[in-house]
Write an enzyme that holds these catalytic residues in place. Structure first.
Site, PDB file in Angstrom:
ATOM      1  N   GLY A  69       0.807  -1.211   0.000  1.00 41.19           N
ATOM      2  CA  GLY A  69       0.000   0.000   0.000  1.00 41.19           C
ATOM      3  C   GLY A  69       0.847   1.270   0.000  1.00 41.19           C
ATOM      4  N   THR A  70       1.916   1.264   0.765  1.00 40.44           N
ATOM      5  CA  THR A  70       2.775   2.447   0.853  1.00 40.44           C
ATOM      6  C   THR A  70       3.346   2.788  -0.518  1.00 40.44           C
ATOM      7  OG1 THR A  70       3.332   1.921   3.139  1.00 40.44           O
ATOM      8  CG2 THR A  70       4.844   3.383   1.964  1.00 40.44           C
ATOM      9  N   ASN A 149      -7.907   4.222   8.523  1.00 36.43           N
ATOM     10  CA  ASN A 149      -7.397   3.035   9.210  1.00 36.43           C
ATOM     11  C   ASN A 149      -7.508   3.126  10.724  1.00 36.43           C
ATOM     12  OD1 ASN A 149      -5.388   4.999   8.124  1.00 36.43           O
ATOM     13  ND2 ASN A 149      -4.082   4.057   9.669  1.00 36.43           N
ATOM     14  N   GLN A 177      -7.834  -0.022   3.326  1.00 40.65           N
ATOM     15  CA  GLN A 177      -8.693  -0.551   4.387  1.00 40.65           C
ATOM     16  C   GLN A 177     -10.042  -1.059   3.876  1.00 40.65           C
ATOM     17  OE1 GLN A 177      -8.168  -1.364   7.462  1.00 40.65           O
ATOM     18  NE2 GLN A 177      -6.132  -0.470   7.696  1.00 40.65           N
ATOM     19  N   SER A 197      -3.577  -3.227  -0.784  1.00 36.87           N
ATOM     20  CA  SER A 197      -2.475  -3.976  -0.196  1.00 36.87           C
ATOM     21  C   SER A 197      -2.960  -5.347   0.272  1.00 36.87           C
ATOM     22  CB  SER A 197      -1.905  -3.191   0.992  1.00 36.87           C
ATOM     23  OG  SER A 197      -0.924  -3.969   1.654  1.00 36.87           O
ATOM     24  N   HIS A 199      -1.878  -7.634   2.414  1.00 37.36           N
ATOM     25  CA  HIS A 199      -1.848  -8.133   3.807  1.00 37.36           C
ATOM     26  C   HIS A 199      -2.981  -7.584   4.665  1.00 37.36           C
ATOM     27  CE1 HIS A 199      -0.011  -4.818   6.344  1.00 37.36           C
ATOM     28  NE2 HIS A 199       0.350  -4.373   5.158  1.00 37.36           N
ATOM     29  N   THR A 235      12.456  -7.398 -10.876  1.00 32.47           N
ATOM     30  CA  THR A 235      11.887  -8.740 -10.983  1.00 32.47           C
ATOM     31  C   THR A 235      10.715  -8.866 -10.017  1.00 32.47           C
ATOM     32  OG1 THR A 235      14.016  -9.606 -11.632  1.00 32.47           O
ATOM     33  CG2 THR A 235      12.405 -11.209 -10.813  1.00 32.47           C
ATOM     34  N   CYS A 323       2.571   4.515  16.540  1.00 31.31           N
ATOM     35  CA  CYS A 323       3.505   5.453  17.169  1.00 31.31           C
ATOM     36  C   CYS A 323       4.857   4.802  17.320  1.00 31.31           C
ATOM     37  CB  CYS A 323       2.971   5.996  18.482  1.00 31.31           C
ATOM     38  SG  CYS A 323       2.713   4.772  19.748  1.00 31.31           S
TER      39      CYS A 323
HETATM   40  C1  LIG Z   1      -1.777  -0.398   5.976  1.00 33.37           C
HETATM   41  C2  LIG Z   1      -2.119   0.832   5.225  1.00 33.37           C
HETATM   42  C3  LIG Z   1      -1.244   1.373   4.262  1.00 33.37           C
HETATM   43  C4  LIG Z   1       0.124   0.800   4.015  1.00 33.37           C
HETATM   44  O1  LIG Z   1       0.086  -0.419   3.362  1.00 33.37           O
HETATM   45  P1  LIG Z   1       1.392  -1.362   3.397  1.00 33.37           P
HETATM   46  O2  LIG Z   1       1.074  -2.475   2.469  1.00 33.37           O
HETATM   47  O3  LIG Z   1       1.529  -1.807   4.825  1.00 33.37           O
HETATM   48  O4  LIG Z   1       2.545  -0.540   2.951  1.00 33.37           O
HETATM   49  C5  LIG Z   1      -1.654   2.473   3.560  1.00 33.37           C
HETATM   50  N1  LIG Z   1      -2.849   3.033   3.777  1.00 33.37           N
HETATM   51  C6  LIG Z   1      -3.717   2.559   4.689  1.00 33.37           C
HETATM   52  C7  LIG Z   1      -5.027   3.216   4.858  1.00 33.37           C
HETATM   53  C8  LIG Z   1      -3.376   1.444   5.445  1.00 33.37           C
HETATM   54  O5  LIG Z   1      -4.232   0.983   6.355  1.00 33.37           O
END
Ligand SMILES: *Cc1c(COP(=O)(O)O)cnc(C)c1O
Length: 384
Positions: A69-70, A149, A177, A197, A199, A235, A323
């Site tokens: 997600g990041t 989130n 989310q 994302s 996970h 890759t 935090c």
């Molecule tokens: C967890 C989260 C991210 C980051 O996703 P990652 O896959 O952990 O880098 C970005 N935005 C929101 C709203 C999230 O909850």
């Protein structure tokens, strides 16, 4: 162990793990190579792309795989910013974004971009009038998350997308989310860029995707080989991508059916906490909120102290803000919603998911009032 931190991450579904395993060993080929072994990896990647696209109503060629997600957020915001800087240097976002969006915008400010941070009301819902008023000729991008989130409030992204479309501005939403929790159709909703994302919905960590609507003017994110049509070189993480595809396939099969059960558990926990502990405030929108998210401020106690006590009872929860150790800054989301910094220190987030049982909830209801009572006895501010 009782895990109530599904907004932080989720365990991978056993079917997801099973789908990933062959790509670590037997089918290890580099998808860019020319032989049949490589073709198996390529096929896995393209099948996963179809599943991601199908979950969100996109076309497969509009999906680019990322490391999560990041990266998807960074890619969307910086990619649009630099590719469109001749048109303008103004970006609109909200005050409650995830740090992946927030800090990308902060960095762009240092590069000469102008950012408007639109405030939210006490429920964490963005002020649409202020957003509308902030639009200028130089605005190139609006980035507002689908659901927050920390508190779970769902933002009016349909309306925001309409505003953006009408004014010829790209619209990005961080939907990390909401993916697999809230039905979505990026094309019907007028979304140009959409981050997800794996996970956060029972897939593996370190893999995600960015939807980029066909025709969007974007700079590539990683420079290197020709992978992902040159937009994101390197890759590919084939096991991860296969896992992401499987998580999407399971979400499509489930058709959001588990949300009702999750909401029932969340509501039970919410009602009990609000009824059995005094001086508690509910954070986030009372109804327009993610089914599994419960964020409360328990006054006169520190969130961190409650987490330690909960952990010693085998319960995993969160203060809502990631935090960094040593920093006791209150959550920027709660502060943006008008919660006083002192009250915000007592924030506690429970997030419920696929494997949460009623017994888990009952256990929290049993131990939390005792924990709060003990901590409040040490608080000079608390008077009963
Ligand atoms: C967890 C989260 C991210 C980051 O996703 P990652 O896959 O952990 O880098 C970005 N935005 C929101 C709203 C999230 O909850």
């Amino acid at each position: 162990m009782i895990y109530l931190d599904y907004n932080a991450t989720t365990p991978a579904d056993a079917k997801v793990v099973e789908a990933m395993l062959p790509y670590f060993s037997d089918n290890f080929g580099n998808p860019s190579s020319a032989y049949r072994l490589a073709h198996t990896s390529l096929k896995a990647k393209e099948e996963a792309r179809e599943k991601v696209a199908s979950l969100i109503g996109a076309k497969p060629n509009e999906i680019v795989f990322t490391s999560g997600g990041t990266e998807a957020d960074n890619f969307a915001i910086k990619g649009v910013a630099f590719a469109n800087k001749n048109k303008g240097n103004h970006i609109i976002t909200s005050t409650i974004e995830h740090h992946a969006v927030f800090n990308s915008c902060k960095w762009l400010e240092e590069q000469g971009f102008k950012i408007s941070y639109i405030p939210v009301d006490k429920y964490g819902t963005i002020d649409l009038n202020k957003l509308k008023d902030s639009i200028m000729d130089k605005t190139i991008l609006i980035s507002v998350m689908h659901a927050n989130n920390e508190v779970g409030t769902i933002e009016p992204i349909n309306e925001i997308a309409k505003l953006a479309n009408k004014n010829g501005i790209y619209f990005h939403t961080d939907a990390v989310q909401t993916t697999a929790k809230v039905p979505i159709n990026v094309h019907n909703m007028g979304i140009d860029l959409f981050s997800l994302s794996a996970h956060k919905f029972y897939g593996p960590k370190g893999v995600g995707a960015l939807f980029i609507k066909k025709g969007t003017k974007m700079d590539e994110f990683m420079h290197g080989g020709h992978q992902e049509k040159g937009m994101r070189a390197g890759t590919e993480n084939i096991p991860g991508i296969a896992g992401l595809g499987k998580a999407c396939e399971l979400a499509i099969q489930n058709q959001y059916a588990e949300e009702e059960r999750i909401k029932t558990l969340r509501d039970k926990l919410e009602n009990k906490i609000l009824n059995e502990i005094d001086e508690v405030v509910l954070n986030g929108h009372p109804t327009n909120r993610l089914a599994g998210t419960l964020n409360v401020c328990i006054k006169y106690v520190e969130g961190e102290s409650m987490l330690l006590d909960l952990d010693s009872e085998g319960i995993c929860a969160s203060t809502g803000s990631a935090c960094t150790s040593g920093s006791f800054d209150p959550s920027h989301v709660l502060v943006a919603m008008g919660v006083s910094p002192v009250t915000a220190q007592g924030a506690l987030r429970f997030s419920i998911g696929r494997y949460t049982t009623e017994k888990d909830i009952d256990k929290v209801i049993e131990v939390l009032p005792r924990i709060v009572e003990r901590l409040r006895k040490m608080s000079p501010l608390y008077k009963k």
